[in-house]
Write a protein that holds these residues in place. Structure first.
Motif, PDB file in Angstrom:
ATOM      1  N   SER A   1       0.809  -1.225   0.000  1.00 52.37           N
ATOM      2  CA  SER A   1       0.000   0.000   0.000  1.00 52.37           C
ATOM      3  C   SER A   1       0.839   1.271   0.000  1.00 52.37           C
ATOM      4  O   SER A   1       0.345   2.335   0.337  1.00 52.37           O
TER       5      SER A   1
ATOM      6  N   ASP B   1      -3.743   2.056  -1.426  1.00 50.69           N
ATOM      7  CA  ASP B   1      -4.291   0.707  -1.243  1.00 50.69           C
ATOM      8  C   ASP B   1      -5.504   0.478  -2.140  1.00 50.69           C
ATOM      9  O   ASP B   1      -6.357  -0.330  -1.844  1.00 50.69           O
ATOM     10  N   SER B   2      -5.563   1.229  -3.243  1.00 55.59           N
ATOM     11  CA  SER B   2      -6.644   1.056  -4.215  1.00 55.59           C
ATOM     12  C   SER B   2      -6.134   1.438  -5.596  1.00 55.59           C
ATOM     13  O   SER B   2      -5.120   2.135  -5.735  1.00 55.59           O
TER      14      SER B   2
ATOM     15  N   ASP C   1      -3.203  -2.165  11.026  1.00 51.23           N
ATOM     16  CA  ASP C   1      -4.232  -1.704  10.096  1.00 51.23           C
ATOM     17  C   ASP C   1      -4.341  -2.655   8.915  1.00 51.23           C
ATOM     18  O   ASP C   1      -3.318  -3.100   8.374  1.00 51.23           O
ATOM     19  N   PRO C   2      -5.556  -2.986   8.489  1.00 51.67           N
ATOM     20  CA  PRO C   2      -5.722  -3.914   7.363  1.00 51.67           C
ATOM     21  C   PRO C   2      -5.346  -3.260   6.036  1.00 51.67           C
ATOM     22  O   PRO C   2      -5.493  -2.048   5.857  1.00 51.67           O
ATOM     23  N   ILE C   3      -4.839  -4.066   5.100  1.00 52.25           N
ATOM     24  CA  ILE C   3      -4.588  -3.622   3.742  1.00 52.25           C
ATOM     25  C   ILE C   3      -5.070  -4.714   2.789  1.00 52.25           C
ATOM     26  O   ILE C   3      -5.108  -5.890   3.145  1.00 52.25           O
ATOM     27  N   THR C   4      -5.437  -4.308   1.582  1.00 47.07           N
ATOM     28  CA  THR C   4      -5.979  -5.268   0.620  1.00 47.07           C
ATOM     29  C   THR C   4      -5.014  -5.592  -0.517  1.00 47.07           C
ATOM     30  O   THR C   4      -5.151  -6.613  -1.164  1.00 47.07           O
ATOM     31  N   THR C   5      -4.031  -4.717  -0.762  1.00 48.29           N
ATOM     32  CA  THR C   5      -3.117  -4.916  -1.880  1.00 48.29           C
ATOM     33  C   THR C   5      -2.098  -6.002  -1.548  1.00 48.29           C
ATOM     34  O   THR C   5      -1.433  -5.949  -0.510  1.00 48.29           O
ATOM     35  N   GLU C   6      -1.961  -6.971  -2.439  1.00 51.06           N
ATOM     36  CA  GLU C   6      -1.037  -8.074  -2.217  1.00 51.06           C
ATOM     37  C   GLU C   6       0.397  -7.662  -2.545  1.00 51.06           C
ATOM     38  O   GLU C   6       0.650  -6.668  -3.223  1.00 51.06           O
TER      39      GLU C   6
ATOM     40  N   GLN D   1      -0.579 -12.371   0.538  1.00 52.05           N
ATOM     41  CA  GLN D   1      -1.484 -11.437   1.206  1.00 52.05           C
ATOM     42  C   GLN D   1      -0.909 -11.037   2.556  1.00 52.05           C
ATOM     43  O   GLN D   1      -0.746 -11.879   3.434  1.00 52.05           O
TER      44      GLN D   1
ATOM     45  N   GLY E   1      -1.383  -7.095   7.398  1.00 51.45           N
ATOM     46  CA  GLY E   1      -1.761  -5.710   7.672  1.00 51.45           C
ATOM     47  C   GLY E   1      -0.520  -4.849   7.670  1.00 51.45           C
ATOM     48  O   GLY E   1       0.540  -5.254   7.192  1.00 51.45           O
TER      49      GLY E   1
ATOM     50  N   THR F   1       4.857  -3.253   6.506  1.00 53.54           N
ATOM     51  CA  THR F   1       3.883  -4.261   6.111  1.00 53.54           C
ATOM     52  C   THR F   1       4.202  -5.551   6.861  1.00 53.54           C
ATOM     53  O   THR F   1       5.354  -5.997   6.876  1.00 53.54           O
TER      54      THR F   1
END
Length: 242
Positions: free
Chosen positions: A9, A13-14, A101-106, A116, A119, A141
């Motif tokens: 991220s 992260d998007s 904190d959560p993250i979605t990007t691998e 994955q 966080g 990360t």
């Protein structure tokens, strides 16, 4: 073994955030006046090779202070798009007051395999000692994976500290006021970690391709051959060359 890490991220992260990051470079004016800090010049010379065993091609492993813990075996990786701290290391630190904190990007290694993250966490990171010590907040990360390193210092932290790494000289240098701070590498730890990483990778590959299942029907999954029973299957470890 992941030699180069991308993703994460760092630049958002998007997809929208990453596109915006790319557009900033397009809008940059080459001749614009930047408010760059006046840093002392950083260079490497013969004097930096003192106590370095040469010739060598060792990676740069250093000891850094993270959240008041001196953490050894930190791999300095200019190819990594993120700073990484491994879950086992974070668990041993037993930190209080810091949230994951959560993250979605691998994350992606140079082979293209995805991982994955668990966080990310923001921790105080210090380079150097004494009057030359510099401390900044760094985003790490968090990854759960078998590694000989305790963490990876990637491009985000290197840029924040304006640090310059030389694997040949086994040093990491950074501006500290009007002086240049230095973090020395540990060649012995680097070579031990290399041996351990090769052993870990070798065991992982043997587990993946050294097991087959014997039964009535067969299926092929990449390098795995599964011969399935209708009501289950029995696993037999193959001995190479037997």
């Amino acid at each position: 073994m992941i030699n180069m890490i991308s993703g994460g991220s760092t630049n958002g992260d998007s997809g929208r955030a990453r596109k915006a990051h790319g557009r900033r470079l397009e809008n940059f004016e080459v001749n614009s006046q930047l408010n760059c800090p006046t840093d002392p010049s950083i260079s490497f010379g013969r004097e930096d090779l003192k106590d370095v065993v040469i010739p060598h091609n060792d990676p740069l492993l250093v000891t850094l202070t993270i959240a008041n813990y001196d953490v050894a075996r930190i791999f300095v990786d200019t190819g990594s798009s993120v700073n990484i701290i491994f879950k086992e290391t974070l668990d041993q630190m037993k930190l209080e007051g810091f949230e994951l904190d959560p993250i979605t990007t691998e994350l992606y290694g140079f082979t293209g395999h995805a991982l994955q993250p668990l966080g990310q966490i923001v921790l105080p990171l210090s380079l150097g000692n004494g009057d030359q010590r510099v401390t900044k907040m760094a985003c790490f990360t968090v990854v759960e994976a078998p590694f000989s390193f305790n963490g990876i210092l990637g491009r985000p932290a290197l840029s924040d500290f304006r640090a310059v790494a030389s694997t040949y000289h086994q040093k990491l240098k950074f501006p500290s006021g009007r002086e240049v701070g230095v973090v020395r590498g540990d060649q012995k730890a680097a070579r031990l970690c290399y041996v351990n990483e090769v052993r870990i990778d070798s065991k992982k590959k043997r587990r993946e391709v050294g097991m087959v299942s014997i039964g009535r029907t067969s299926k092929v999954h990449g390098q795995k051959v599964l011969l399935m029973y209708e009501e289950g299957h029995e696993k037999v470890e193959l001995i190479p060359g037997a």
